[in-house]
Design a protein around this motif. Structure first.
Motif, mmCIF file in Angstrom:
data_model
loop_
_atom_site.group_PDB
_atom_site.id
_atom_site.type_symbol
_atom_site.label_atom_id
_atom_site.label_comp_id
_atom_site.label_asym_id
_atom_site.label_seq_id
_atom_site.Cartn_x
_atom_site.Cartn_y
_atom_site.Cartn_z
ATOM 1 N N THR A 107 8.898 28.363 33.738
ATOM 2 C CA THR A 107 10.352 28.472 33.643
ATOM 3 C C THR A 107 10.980 28.736 35.007
ATOM 4 O O THR A 107 12.089 28.286 35.289
ATOM 5 C CB THR A 107 10.759 29.560 32.629
ATOM 6 N N LEU A 108 10.253 29.423 35.871
ATOM 7 C CA LEU A 108 10.735 29.638 37.238
ATOM 8 C C LEU A 108 10.821 28.311 37.985
ATOM 9 O O LEU A 108 11.812 28.025 38.675
ATOM 10 C CB LEU A 108 9.811 30.607 37.971
ATOM 11 N N ALA A 109 9.808 27.467 37.849
ATOM 12 C CA ALA A 109 9.821 26.153 38.497
ATOM 13 C C ALA A 109 10.995 25.324 38.005
ATOM 14 O O ALA A 109 11.666 24.629 38.788
ATOM 15 C CB ALA A 109 8.502 25.428 38.234
ATOM 16 N N LEU A 110 11.267 25.392 36.729
ATOM 17 C CA LEU A 110 12.368 24.619 36.168
ATOM 18 C C LEU A 110 13.707 25.090 36.727
ATOM 19 O O LEU A 110 14.546 24.280 37.149
ATOM 20 C CB LEU A 110 12.351 24.714 34.649
ATOM 21 N N ARG A 111 13.915 26.394 36.766
ATOM 22 C CA ARG A 111 15.189 26.919 37.258
ATOM 23 C C ARG A 111 15.406 26.566 38.732
ATOM 24 O O ARG A 111 16.545 26.402 39.174
ATOM 25 C CB ARG A 111 15.242 28.435 37.087
ATOM 26 N N ARG A 112 14.323 26.405 39.475
ATOM 27 C CA ARG A 112 14.446 26.065 40.895
ATOM 28 C C ARG A 112 14.678 24.569 41.125
ATOM 29 O O ARG A 112 14.886 24.155 42.274
ATOM 30 C CB ARG A 112 13.191 26.507 41.651
ATOM 31 N N SER A 113 14.631 23.781 40.067
ATOM 32 C CA SER A 113 14.717 22.321 40.199
ATOM 33 C C SER A 113 16.064 21.755 39.763
ATOM 34 O O SER A 113 16.226 20.536 39.669
ATOM 35 C CB SER A 113 13.606 21.662 39.363
ATOM 36 N N LEU A 114 17.031 22.616 39.514
ATOM 37 C CA LEU A 114 18.256 22.170 38.852
ATOM 38 C C LEU A 114 19.206 21.382 39.748
ATOM 39 O O LEU A 114 20.220 20.865 39.258
ATOM 40 C CB LEU A 114 18.989 23.377 38.249
ATOM 41 N N SER A 115 18.892 21.238 41.030
ATOM 42 C CA SER A 115 19.738 20.416 41.897
ATOM 43 C C SER A 115 19.456 18.925 41.718
ATOM 44 O O SER A 115 20.192 18.091 42.265
ATOM 45 C CB SER A 115 19.546 20.798 43.366
ATOM 46 N N ALA A 116 18.431 18.575 40.968
ATOM 47 C CA ALA A 116 18.101 17.165 40.741
ATOM 48 C C ALA A 116 19.164 16.493 39.882
ATOM 49 O O ALA A 116 19.912 17.146 39.140
ATOM 50 C CB ALA A 116 16.737 17.039 40.071
ATOM 51 N N ASP A 117 19.220 15.173 39.962
ATOM 52 C CA ASP A 117 20.174 14.409 39.167
ATOM 53 C C ASP A 117 19.862 14.535 37.677
ATOM 54 O O ASP A 117 20.763 14.576 36.844
ATOM 55 C CB ASP A 117 20.130 12.936 39.591
ATOM 56 N N ALA A 118 18.578 14.573 37.358
ATOM 57 C CA ALA A 118 18.124 14.810 35.980
ATOM 58 C C ALA A 118 16.871 15.663 36.054
ATOM 59 O O ALA A 118 16.029 15.461 36.933
ATOM 60 C CB ALA A 118 17.837 13.496 35.248
ATOM 61 N N VAL A 119 16.754 16.620 35.138
ATOM 62 C CA VAL A 119 15.577 17.486 35.068
ATOM 63 C C VAL A 119 14.958 17.329 33.692
ATOM 64 O O VAL A 119 15.615 17.585 32.675
ATOM 65 C CB VAL A 119 15.944 18.971 35.313
ATOM 66 N N VAL A 120 13.712 16.878 33.659
ATOM 67 C CA VAL A 120 13.009 16.696 32.397
ATOM 68 C C VAL A 120 11.700 17.481 32.442
ATOM 69 O O VAL A 120 11.216 17.854 33.510
ATOM 70 C CB VAL A 120 12.738 15.210 32.084
ATOM 71 N N VAL A 121 11.157 17.710 31.266
ATOM 72 C CA VAL A 121 9.928 18.494 31.129
ATOM 73 C C VAL A 121 8.779 17.557 30.785
ATOM 74 O O VAL A 121 8.867 16.773 29.834
ATOM 75 C CB VAL A 121 10.110 19.570 30.046
#
Length: 248
Positions: A107-121
């Motif tokens: 979840t930490l990695a995901l929160r740090r990736s939110l500047s991307a145009d799209a964030v998927v899991v």
């Protein structure tokens, strides 16, 4: 031609410009595998957060289930841990519920990736769903490996290689040394993924916690080939293709 790159750890994200790109966040063991399983089995949306206190607060605010893990063990005081079987074993009814989740790495990695145009899991469980999304988007892809407390981990990187192999016909997978390395690891691993990843430190850690059932499940390829968690506003929801009914 769009590219595929691999970020081996969230600690390396300052070296990557995610703007205009698709970030595929992956924590095979076990956060992203659990999130994919949750949405595939009727969970409406997932709030991924870094801190346990925020997870508990969201549970109270939204009346949702809470799931939390630290150092591979379920955190005390939460409804669920970080096992995909929490959404499969029927102990708690999950269909139609939301979940707030906090884990050591994913979840930490995901929160740090939110500047991307799209964030998927991404996970092995939904590899084809990630491939299909990337091919439609035709944007550069960065696989963000959650790793283990900032360090490289084998299973997340091997996933990046598997994704790169499936995208190789329409994406440039040769211009990044990280992607080439991940591809080489996947090509060694794919004949017997279970045996190969038994070498990894996190698998040994999980097995010491008697979570080997989770390990085996998380390595299933394309168990949920149509389930793609995507970030919208403040949560992960199932990506819905045009003309497709959500949770159909």
């Amino acid at each position: 031609m769009p590219t595929v790159d691999i970020c081996f750890s969230p600690e390396l994200l300052p070296l990557y410009d995610l703007k205009g790109k698709v970030a595929v966040v992956v924590d095979i063991l076990r956060a992203t595998s659990s999130i994919v399983t949750a949405l595939a089995n009727g969970v409406t949306h997932v709030f991924p957060v870094a801190e346990l206190a925020e997870c508990a607060a969201l549970g109270q605010e939204h009346g949702c289930l809470t799931a939390a893990e630290r150092d591979g063990r379920a955190a005390e005081g939460f409804d669920l841990g970080n096992s995909p079987f929490g959404y499969l074993d029927g102990v708690l009814p999950v269909r139609g519920r939301a979940v707030a989740i906090s884990t050591t790495n994913g979840t930490l990695a995901l929160r740090r990736s939110l500047s991307a145009d799209a964030v998927v899991v991404g996970a092995f469980l939904n590899l084809q769903a990630v491939v299909d999304f990337a091919q439609v988007q035709q944007k550069d892809v960065v696989v963000v490996c959650a790793g283990w407390k900032g360090k490289f981990c084998l299973e997340d990187t091997v996933f990046g290689g598997a994704l790169a192999e499936r995208l190789a016909d329409t994406f440039d997978v040769a211009s990044s040394d990280a992607t080439l390395a991940a591809l080489h690891l996947w090509q060694q691993a794919k004949a017997d993924l279970h045996a190969y990843l038994l070498q990894s430190s996190h698998v040994r850690r999980l097995n010491s916690l008697e979570a080997n059932k989770d390990f085996e499940f998380c390595l299933r390829l394309d168990e949920y080939p149509a389930t793609l968690p995507i970030w919208q506003a403040d949560r992960l929801v199932p990506f819905v293709k045009q003309g497709q009914l959500q949770n159909a």
